[in-house]
Design a protein around this motif. Structure first.
Motif, PDB file in Angstrom:
ATOM      1  N   GLY A   8       0.776  -1.229   0.000  1.00 29.66           N
ATOM      2  CA  GLY A   8       0.000   0.000   0.000  1.00 29.66           C
ATOM      3  C   GLY A   8       0.811   1.284   0.000  1.00 29.66           C
ATOM      4  O   GLY A   8       0.251   2.368  -0.101  1.00 29.66           O
ATOM      5  N   GLY A   9       2.116   1.169   0.143  1.00 30.48           N
ATOM      6  CA  GLY A   9       2.951   2.363   0.132  1.00 30.48           C
ATOM      7  C   GLY A   9       3.024   2.971  -1.254  1.00 30.48           C
ATOM      8  O   GLY A   9       2.547   2.411  -2.238  1.00 30.48           O
ATOM      9  N   GLY A  10       3.647   4.139  -1.326  1.00 30.89           N
ATOM     10  CA  GLY A  10       3.784   4.793  -2.614  1.00 30.89           C
ATOM     11  C   GLY A  10       4.249   6.218  -2.466  1.00 30.89           C
ATOM     12  O   GLY A  10       4.618   6.664  -1.380  1.00 30.89           O
ATOM     13  N   LEU A  11       4.225   6.918  -3.575  1.00 32.11           N
ATOM     14  CA  LEU A  11       4.595   8.332  -3.622  1.00 32.11           C
ATOM     15  C   LEU A  11       3.320   9.160  -3.646  1.00 32.11           C
ATOM     16  O   LEU A  11       2.450   8.952  -4.500  1.00 32.11           O
ATOM     17  N   VAL A  12       3.216  10.085  -2.721  1.00 30.02           N
ATOM     18  CA  VAL A  12       2.003  10.897  -2.611  1.00 30.02           C
ATOM     19  C   VAL A  12       2.388  12.321  -2.246  1.00 30.02           C
ATOM     20  O   VAL A  12       3.420  12.549  -1.603  1.00 30.02           O
ATOM     21  N   GLN A  13       1.566  13.254  -2.655  1.00 29.55           N
ATOM     22  CA  GLN A  13       1.822  14.649  -2.314  1.00 29.55           C
ATOM     23  C   GLN A  13       1.387  14.937  -0.882  1.00 29.55           C
ATOM     24  O   GLN A  13       0.488  14.270  -0.338  1.00 29.55           O
ATOM     25  N   ALA A  14       2.005  15.927  -0.301  1.00 31.73           N
ATOM     26  CA  ALA A  14       1.619  16.344   1.043  1.00 31.73           C
ATOM     27  C   ALA A  14       0.127  16.662   1.076  1.00 31.73           C
ATOM     28  O   ALA A  14      -0.416  17.273   0.144  1.00 31.73           O
ATOM     29  N   GLN A  81      -4.592   3.545   8.006  1.00 35.53           N
ATOM     30  CA  GLN A  81      -5.079   4.648   7.186  1.00 35.53           C
ATOM     31  C   GLN A  81      -4.289   5.889   7.553  1.00 35.53           C
ATOM     32  O   GLN A  81      -4.261   6.278   8.734  1.00 35.53           O
ATOM     33  N   ILE A  82      -3.658   6.483   6.561  1.00 33.94           N
ATOM     34  CA  ILE A  82      -2.822   7.649   6.800  1.00 33.94           C
ATOM     35  C   ILE A  82      -3.421   8.831   6.048  1.00 33.94           C
ATOM     36  O   ILE A  82      -3.507   8.812   4.819  1.00 33.94           O
ATOM     37  N   ASN A  83      -3.818   9.838   6.768  1.00 37.95           N
ATOM     38  CA  ASN A  83      -4.392  11.038   6.161  1.00 37.95           C
ATOM     39  C   ASN A  83      -3.497  12.244   6.427  1.00 37.95           C
ATOM     40  O   ASN A  83      -2.630  12.216   7.297  1.00 37.95           O
ATOM     41  N   SER A  84      -3.738  13.297   5.666  1.00 41.61           N
ATOM     42  CA  SER A  84      -2.996  14.552   5.845  1.00 41.61           C
ATOM     43  C   SER A  84      -1.498  14.291   5.903  1.00 41.61           C
ATOM     44  O   SER A  84      -0.802  14.746   6.814  1.00 41.61           O
ATOM     45  N   LEU A  85      -1.006  13.564   4.918  1.00 44.89           N
ATOM     46  CA  LEU A  85       0.405  13.183   4.922  1.00 44.89           C
ATOM     47  C   LEU A  85       1.312  14.402   4.877  1.00 44.89           C
ATOM     48  O   LEU A  85       1.015  15.407   4.211  1.00 44.89           O
ATOM     49  N   LYS A  86       2.424  14.285   5.589  1.00 39.57           N
ATOM     50  CA  LYS A  86       3.440  15.333   5.656  1.00 39.57           C
ATOM     51  C   LYS A  86       4.759  14.778   5.142  1.00 39.57           C
ATOM     52  O   LYS A  86       5.001  13.562   5.229  1.00 39.57           O
ATOM     53  N   PRO A  87       5.640  15.631   4.636  1.00 39.54           N
ATOM     54  CA  PRO A  87       6.951  15.140   4.176  1.00 39.54           C
ATOM     55  C   PRO A  87       7.693  14.354   5.247  1.00 39.54           C
ATOM     56  O   PRO A  87       8.411  13.399   4.925  1.00 39.54           O
ATOM     57  N   GLU A  88       7.520  14.734   6.495  1.00 42.70           N
ATOM     58  CA  GLU A  88       8.216  14.031   7.576  1.00 42.70           C
ATOM     59  C   GLU A  88       7.650  12.643   7.854  1.00 42.70           C
ATOM     60  O   GLU A  88       8.217  11.886   8.648  1.00 42.70           O
ATOM     61  N   ASP A  89       6.557  12.285   7.194  1.00 41.42           N
ATOM     62  CA  ASP A  89       6.038  10.920   7.293  1.00 41.42           C
ATOM     63  C   ASP A  89       6.777   9.967   6.358  1.00 41.42           C
ATOM     64  O   ASP A  89       6.548   8.754   6.408  1.00 41.42           O
ATOM     65  N   THR A  90       7.641  10.511   5.524  1.00 43.29           N
ATOM     66  CA  THR A  90       8.403   9.689   4.587  1.00 43.29           C
ATOM     67  C   THR A  90       9.265   8.691   5.360  1.00 43.29           C
ATOM     68  O   THR A  90      10.069   9.074   6.210  1.00 43.29           O
ATOM     69  N   ALA A  91       9.065   7.424   5.064  1.00 47.94           N
ATOM     70  CA  ALA A  91       9.766   6.361   5.782  1.00 47.94           C
ATOM     71  C   ALA A  91       9.368   5.015   5.180  1.00 47.94           C
ATOM     72  O   ALA A  91       8.454   4.934   4.358  1.00 47.94           O
ATOM     73  N   ILE A  92      10.070   3.992   5.611  1.00 46.33           N
ATOM     74  CA  ILE A  92       9.615   2.631   5.358  1.00 46.33           C
ATOM     75  C   ILE A  92       8.720   2.252   6.535  1.00 46.33           C
ATOM     76  O   ILE A  92       9.099   2.436   7.695  1.00 46.33           O
ATOM     77  N   TYR A  93       7.565   1.735   6.237  1.00 45.57           N
ATOM     78  CA  TYR A  93       6.608   1.334   7.268  1.00 45.57           C
ATOM     79  C   TYR A  93       6.607  -0.194   7.370  1.00 45.57           C
ATOM     80  O   TYR A  93       6.384  -0.897   6.378  1.00 45.57           O
ATOM     81  N   TYR A  94       6.854  -0.656   8.576  1.00 42.45           N
ATOM     82  CA  TYR A  94       6.939  -2.085   8.841  1.00 42.45           C
ATOM     83  C   TYR A  94       5.753  -2.544   9.668  1.00 42.45           C
ATOM     84  O   TYR A  94       5.341  -1.873  10.628  1.00 42.45           O
ATOM     85  N   CYS A  95       5.246  -3.697   9.303  1.00 42.97           N
ATOM     86  CA  CYS A  95       4.193  -4.327  10.073  1.00 42.97           C
ATOM     87  C   CYS A  95       4.821  -5.241  11.124  1.00 42.97           C
ATOM     88  O   CYS A  95       5.833  -5.906  10.854  1.00 42.97           O
ATOM     89  N   ASN A  96       4.228  -5.252  12.293  1.00 40.30           N
ATOM     90  CA  ASN A  96       4.749  -6.054  13.400  1.00 40.30           C
ATOM     91  C   ASN A  96       3.628  -6.845  14.054  1.00 40.30           C
ATOM     92  O   ASN A  96       2.498  -6.366  14.137  1.00 40.30           O
ATOM     93  N   ALA A  97       3.970  -8.038  14.501  1.00 38.21           N
ATOM     94  CA  ALA A  97       3.020  -8.839  15.270  1.00 38.21           C
ATOM     95  C   ALA A  97       3.746  -9.426  16.466  1.00 38.21           C
ATOM     96  O   ALA A  97       4.894  -9.864  16.343  1.00 38.21           O
ATOM     97  N   VAL A  98       3.108  -9.392  17.607  1.00 32.91           N
ATOM     98  CA  VAL A  98       3.677  -9.922  18.841  1.00 32.91           C
ATOM     99  C   VAL A  98       2.759 -10.998  19.395  1.00 32.91           C
ATOM    100  O   VAL A  98       1.561 -10.796  19.522  1.00 32.91           O
ATOM    101  N   ARG A  99       3.378 -12.108  19.720  1.00 32.45           N
ATOM    102  CA  ARG A  99       2.634 -13.213  20.324  1.00 32.45           C
ATOM    103  C   ARG A  99       3.246 -13.489  21.681  1.00 32.45           C
ATOM    104  O   ARG A  99       4.455 -13.714  21.795  1.00 32.45           O
ATOM    105  N   ARG A 100       2.453 -13.467  22.713  1.00 31.29           N
ATOM    106  CA  ARG A 100       2.951 -13.738  24.072  1.00 31.29           C
ATOM    107  C   ARG A 100       2.308 -15.020  24.585  1.00 31.29           C
ATOM    108  O   ARG A 100       1.085 -15.121  24.670  1.00 31.29           O
ATOM    109  N   ARG A 101       3.177 -15.972  24.947  1.00 29.69           N
ATOM    110  CA  ARG A 101       2.701 -17.257  25.443  1.00 29.69           C
ATOM    111  C   ARG A 101       3.636 -17.761  26.520  1.00 29.69           C
ATOM    112  O   ARG A 101       4.851 -17.765  26.341  1.00 29.69           O
ATOM    113  N   LEU A 102       3.061 -18.180  27.620  1.00 28.63           N
ATOM    114  CA  LEU A 102       3.823 -18.824  28.700  1.00 28.63           C
ATOM    115  C   LEU A 102       5.024 -17.998  29.138  1.00 28.63           C
ATOM    116  O   LEU A 102       6.107 -18.527  29.399  1.00 28.63           O
TER     117      LEU A 102
END
Length: 119
Positions: A8-14, A81-102
């Motif tokens: 879903g990433g890409g190049l978008v205007q502010a 969902q990212i709205n009102s994007l700003k230049p400082e939002d420029t980054a690689i966005y990583y998805c994370n999942a945490v599983r806690r057991r025992l």
């Protein structure tokens, strides 16, 4: 092996919007928390937003009011969902999942999706 596929990433205007998706290879009910992190060039990876299996959300102060995290349990997918994007939002966005057991915590990461905001 858990797989998280971010897209879903890409190049978008502010001022523009994007919706990032993170598709998991198994039921997201099995994860205690899922979330999105951003890493700008030369900077550390920082939490942007998280959502628990119960639906509770948490946001970094810098994105409150502009970013919304959600989940679709039927599709095993978490969205940002990212709205009102700003230049400082420029980054690689990583998805994370945490599983806690025992008393143990297991972290899983997706491959990242690039978001570039032009001024």
């Amino acid at each position: 092996q858990v797989q998280l596929v971010a897209s879903g990433g890409g190049l978008v205007q502010a001022g523009g919007s994007l919706r990032l998706s993170c598709a998991a290879s198994e039921s997201i009910f099995s994860f205690t928390t899922m979330g999105w992190y951003q890493q700008a060039p030369g900077k550390q990876r920082d939490m942007v937003a998280t959502i628990t299996s119960g639906g509770s959300t948490n946001y970094a102060d810098s994105v409150k009011g502009r970013f919304t995290i959600s989940r679709d349990n039927t599709k095993n997918t978490v969205y940002l969902q990212i709205n009102s994007l700003k230049p400082e939002d420029t980054a690689i966005y990583y998805c994370n999942a945490v599983r806690r057991r025992l008393g143990f915590s297991y972290d899983y990461w997706g491959q990242g999706t690039q978001v570039t905001v032009s001024s």
